[in-house]
Design a protein around this motif. Structure first.
Motif, PDB file in Angstrom:
ATOM      1  N   ALA A  43       0.838  -1.204   0.000  1.00 47.48           N
ATOM      2  CA  ALA A  43       0.000   0.000   0.000  1.00 47.48           C
ATOM      3  C   ALA A  43       0.868   1.247   0.000  1.00 47.48           C
ATOM      4  CB  ALA A  43      -0.911   0.000   1.239  1.00 47.48           C
ATOM      5  N   ALA A  44       1.921   1.215   0.832  1.00 42.36           N
ATOM      6  CA  ALA A  44       2.785   2.382   0.929  1.00 42.36           C
ATOM      7  C   ALA A  44       3.465   2.655  -0.400  1.00 42.36           C
ATOM      8  CB  ALA A  44       3.832   2.166   2.020  1.00 42.36           C
ATOM      9  N   ILE A  45       3.889   1.557  -1.058  1.00 38.11           N
ATOM     10  CA  ILE A  45       4.559   1.732  -2.353  1.00 38.11           C
ATOM     11  C   ILE A  45       3.610   2.351  -3.353  1.00 38.11           C
ATOM     12  CG2 ILE A  45       5.482   0.453  -4.335  1.00 38.11           C
ATOM     13  CD1 ILE A  45       6.770  -1.449  -2.299  1.00 38.11           C
ATOM     14  N   GLU A  46       2.379   1.876  -3.339  1.00 37.47           N
ATOM     15  CA  GLU A  46       1.411   2.413  -4.299  1.00 37.47           C
ATOM     16  C   GLU A  46       1.168   3.891  -4.057  1.00 37.47           C
ATOM     17  OE1 GLU A  46      -2.062  -0.130  -4.336  1.00 37.47           O
ATOM     18  OE2 GLU A  46      -0.717  -1.774  -4.926  1.00 37.47           O
ATOM     19  N   ALA A  47       0.981   4.232  -2.764  1.00 39.33           N
ATOM     20  CA  ALA A  47       0.736   5.642  -2.426  1.00 39.33           C
ATOM     21  C   ALA A  47       1.914   6.494  -2.879  1.00 39.33           C
ATOM     22  CB  ALA A  47       0.525   5.785  -0.919  1.00 39.33           C
ATOM     23  N   ALA A  48       3.111   5.985  -2.603  1.00 40.30           N
ATOM     24  CA  ALA A  48       4.309   6.753  -2.943  1.00 40.30           C
ATOM     25  C   ALA A  48       4.417   6.920  -4.451  1.00 40.30           C
ATOM     26  CB  ALA A  48       5.545   6.059  -2.390  1.00 40.30           C
ATOM     27  N   GLN A  49       4.150   5.835  -5.170  1.00 37.99           N
ATOM     28  CA  GLN A  49       4.266   5.907  -6.626  1.00 37.99           C
ATOM     29  C   GLN A  49       3.299   6.935  -7.179  1.00 37.99           C
ATOM     30  OE1 GLN A  49       6.613   4.772  -8.071  1.00 37.99           O
ATOM     31  NE2 GLN A  49       7.352   2.896  -7.120  1.00 37.99           N
TER      32      GLN A  49
END
Lengths: 588, 275
Positions: free
Chosen positions: A245-251
């Motif tokens: 989830a964090a990666i998606e948000a960051a991306q």
């Protein structure tokens, strides 16, 4: 000998007194008769020696200060450009920087005609020469050229030579061949040039702001998103739903930021395209032409055609540039603002560390510790610490503060950034801690002296009032000792601000990309490396590709460093004198 | 003379001759068989001295006889000295101030002290006087104001200082500074006022003022003062204790000590034959 030896006493009113004097004079007769004492007994030669030593010291110090001040003050004064025609037909243009006699080599002598050779041999082979700053490094591959007097055919100072200070490649000396305004070639016209140059510099500043501030901010945010992503992976493990989830948000936010970046980049490109339409063609003395954007020129003026007012204007504008802008051209041009900032910030930070640490240590040593062998040992060690070479502190600072402490901090708090160190390298925090360690003996010794100078009667008076030991120290002893403690702080500050060697190991750099304090959260970045005036002097004068060009800057920077230290010390002294007046007013 | 020789022969010691004036308020400080050593050197030998409440007790004796040491033992100022040992008792209201667990700070608050040289703090007059209260945690302005006026009035300094309470105390004259120190000494309303040669650094006029002040304070406070001036002791004290080489030789009513001492050594001292 009896006291009543009355024959000696004259029959005057002051019989008793006269009697005493007479008795002594006669009693010691033979020894006292010689009234001129031995020269060595009077100590006159010693007095001359003392006075001479003092005078010598004063002459040395004032000579040193005068040299720095003179060289520093005259560097920015615009000097005339000379056109030099040599006997072999070469023509060069430059600013005479320095000169002097030298011994002419045999091989050179052979190339000269008989008359000249005879003349030089008449002077015992000595001729004089001048060093010209010919500038135009991009064309000549060198900034300076020695010209011997016997080579010169003629000297002149043509009015149409201009001195261009460029953003890159340093100074250009030459004539103006033409202007291009809005893509159209135009006749040279000073009013037009001044107007267009101002406009071009504004465009330049605008591009700089967009590139450095706004795009810099976006890069900073992208970096934070990347770190957040990495932190989530480290915390929750790779492939876990949280990190996913964090990666998606960051991306997502990175993509957004990239779009913003594109817009800004487009803006910059637009301005740059316009900027290319405004150019200047500069022609060096040999006829080669360099065509650059007007915005690339920091300052330009016709050196040989300036009124006194214009010269003064240039002089102060160069000073202002020096203290208010960033360096360029490997530090040999431009300003030293980051170095001033770094020096002041590092010194103040050092004071913040050293003041409580030194004062508390001294308080314990003097007021609480049992005075015995161990206390003496500690005291002697502290005094000896003041004599340790400062580079040793640098090594300690690097090994202990940066690698050990900083390394641990990185492991604990900045793991997402590894293997790039955050605190695990030199930085302003470690530099000021190292200097605090270096100067703490000074503070401890001064504080101890000040504490022991507080009269016992004051302490007893306070204790008898029912004050505890701590209250006595807090309300009576410390205020009374404060001026002495301040003296120690001033000495520590003076020593710390002038120290360079240890700093080179723990955080000073040639060119710091960012100041330790800026607009990005958390605003104060104690992990950042910084610039320092002392190191700047070393670097400009002795480490740059073109140390001859940097030499004048050495004196200016030295002057500035001295002025800065004097200012900081004067401020501290004023504060101390205020305290002194407050606490010691009308003592007796 | 022969008596002195006898005492010397008997290692300089004979029980103290006591004929002191007793107070109807009882005893303020009961010093019992008090001995004191600085390291190996004994400075006080078996002193027994019941200080009477509300009276002025003067300690006299030649330099180095231990009178200041005795005075400073009463509020434990000697605790600051390294290697100090004592035996015996100093009772205040039946409690030994040298008992373990006695709060020295609380003890000192019950005893004001005035030193040889005026030692006002480098603060305003107001802050000097209120210092004992402020270190005690009193912050209420009305109490502090009231204390300043009462103490300065008691110390006969109010009229001179009332218009400059917030000026530095270091601007006062020597005599005024000493009266300020007395005001500071009585600010926390102590029972006992200890004075260590309070007039030795002052001129005769300032001395007269301080002596007058001591006369006024007696009764309200128990005063123990060390003095080098026998005439001063005679003028201001009710009881006088004569000490010699750390021993209390005679403790009696002042008039008797100076006119008809019971010990030959006291007689020698007060008549100026030695010391």
């Amino acid at each position: 000998m009896s006291v009543s030896n009355d024959q000696d006493i004259p029959a005057s009113g002051a019989a008793g007194l006269a009697g005493v004097a007479a008795r002594e004079a006669t009693g010691g007769g033979r020894r006292v008769r010689r009234f001129s004492a031995d020269l060595s007994a009077v100590g006159e030669p010693a007095l001359w020696a003392f006075g001479g030593a003092l005078a010598l010291g004063i002459i040395l110090i004032s000579g040193f200060l005068f040299m720095i001040a003179w060289n520093g003050m005259t560097t920015f004064w615009p000097k005339p450009i000379e056109q030099v025609e040599l006997r072999d037909g070469t023509v060069l243009a430059g600013v005479a920087t320095r000169g002097g006699p030298y011994r002419v080599g045999e091989d050179v002598l052979l190339t000269l005609d008989d008359a000249q050779r005879a003349e030089i041999e008449g002077e015992l082979g000595i001729a004089s020469r001048t060093l010209y700053k010919t500038a135009n490094f991009d064309l000549y591959g060198d900034d300076f050229r020695w010209v011997s007097d016997f080579e010169v055919a003629s000297l002149s100072q043509p009015d149409d030579f201009w001195y261009f200070e460029r953003q890159v490649w340093g100074v250009f000396i030459g004539r103006i061949a033409g202007l291009t305004v809005g893509g159209e070639p135009r006749e040279m016209d000073r009013a037009l040039l001044a107007r267009e140059h101002t406009a071009a510099r504004e465009r330049f500043a605008q591009m700089r702001r967009l590139e450095q501030r706004e795009i810099g901010a976006i890069n900073h945010r992208i970096e934070r998103e990347r770190l957040a992503q990495r932190r989530a992976v480290l915390r929750h493990g790779e492939g876990s739903p949280q990190s996913q989830a964090a990666i998606e948000a960051a991306q997502a936010s990175i993509a957004e930021l990239q779009a913003e970046f594109q817009t800004l980049q487009a803006q910059v490109n637009e301005i740059r395209a316009t900027d290319r339409q405004y150019r200047i063609q500069m022609e060096e003395v040999g006829g080669r032409v360099v065509d650059i954007e007007l915005s690339q020129i920091v300052r330009l003026f016709p050196s040989n055609d300036l009124s006194l007012g214009q010269k003064i204007g240039i002089y102060f504008s160069r000073w202002w540039e020096f203290i208010s802008t960033e360096p360029r051209e490997a530090n040999t041009q431009g300003g030293v603002l980051p170095a001033i900032f770094g020096t002041v910030a590092m010194t103040l930070l050092m004071v913040v560390f050293v003041a409580p640490f030194g004062v508390i240590t001294a308080l314990y040593l003097r007021e609480y510790a049992k005075q015995g062998r161990i206390t003496s040992l500690v005291r002697i060690s502290v005094n000896n610490l003041a004599g340790v070479p400062s580079i040793v502190y640098g090594v300690f600072g690097l090994g202990f503060f940066a690698y050990t402490m900083g390394g641990s901090i990185d492991q604990l708090f900045y793991a997402e950034n590894l293997p790039n160190p955050t605190f695990g390298k030199g930085g302003i925090l470690w530099a000021s801690l190292t200097l605090a360690l270096l100067t703490v003996p000074v503070v401890i010794v001064a504080t101890e002296e000040a504490l022991s100078a507080v009269p016992r009667s004051m302490r007893e008076g306070s204790l008898a009032c029912g004050a505890s030991k701590w209250q006595t120290i807090r309300y009576i002893v410390l205020p009374k000792a404060m001026p002495g403690i301040m003296t120690g702080m001033i000495l520590a500050m003076a020593r710390g601000a002038g120290e360079v060697a240890p700093l080179m190991l723990v955080g000073v750099v040639k060119l710091a990309p960012a100041l330790p304090i800026d607009g990005f959260y958390p605003f104060v970045h104690l992990d950042r490396s910084f610039m320092h005036l002392g190191f700047h002097i070393f670097d400009v004068g002795f480490q740059s590709r073109n140390s001859e060009a940097g030499k004048p800057m050495v004196f200016v920077t030295t002057l500035l460093l001295l002025a800065l230290i004097v200012t900081m010390n004067a401020t501290a002294i004023i504060i101390r004198n205020r305290l002194k007046r407050k606490y010691a007013d009308g003592q007796f | 003379m022969t008596d002195t020789a006898t005492i010397d022969a008997a290692q300089g010691y004979e029980p103290t001759a006591n004929h002191y004036k007793t107070s109807d308020q009882g005893v303020a400080l009961d010093i019992q068989n008090f001995n004191l050593w600085y390291g190996d050197k004994q400075a006080l030998f078996d002193n027994t001295l019941p200080v009477q409440k509300g009276l002025v007790t003067a300690l006299i004796g030649p330099s180095g006889c231990g009178k200041s040491t005795l005075l400073r033992s009463l509020n434990r100022m000697n605790d600051l000295v390294d290697g100090l040992r004592i035996s015996g008792k100093v009772l205040v209201d039946g409690f030994d101030i040298y008992n373990k667990g006695v709060d020295v700070i609380a003890l000192r608050k019950r005893m004001g002290m005035v030193f040889q040289k005026p030692n006002p703090f480098a603060m305003s007059i107001y802050d000097n006087v209120t210092y004992p209260l402020r270190v005690d945690g009193v912050t209420k302005k009305s109490i502090l104001d009231e204390t300043v006026e009462r103490s300065l009035r008691s110390a006969a300094l109010w009229d001179e200082a009332k218009d400059r309470l917030h000026d530095s105390a270091l601007g006062l004259s020597g005599g005024q500074q000493q009266r300020l120190c007395i005001a500071r000494g009585i600010a926390s309303d102590p029972e006992v006022l200890l004075m260590d040669e309070p007039c030795s650094a002052l001129d005769p006029i300032a001395t007269a003022k301080i002596e007058e002040l001591i006369g006024q304070l007696a009764g309200a406070y128990t005063i123990v003062m060390v003095t080098h001036s026998m005439s001063q002791a005679a003028r201001v004290s009710h009881n006088t204790a004569f000490m010699y080489l750390g021993r209390l030789i005679e403790y009696g009513e002042t008039t008797t000590i100076f006119t008809n001492p019971k010990q030959a050594r006291t007689n020698d001292y007060v008549t100026g034959r030695f010391g």
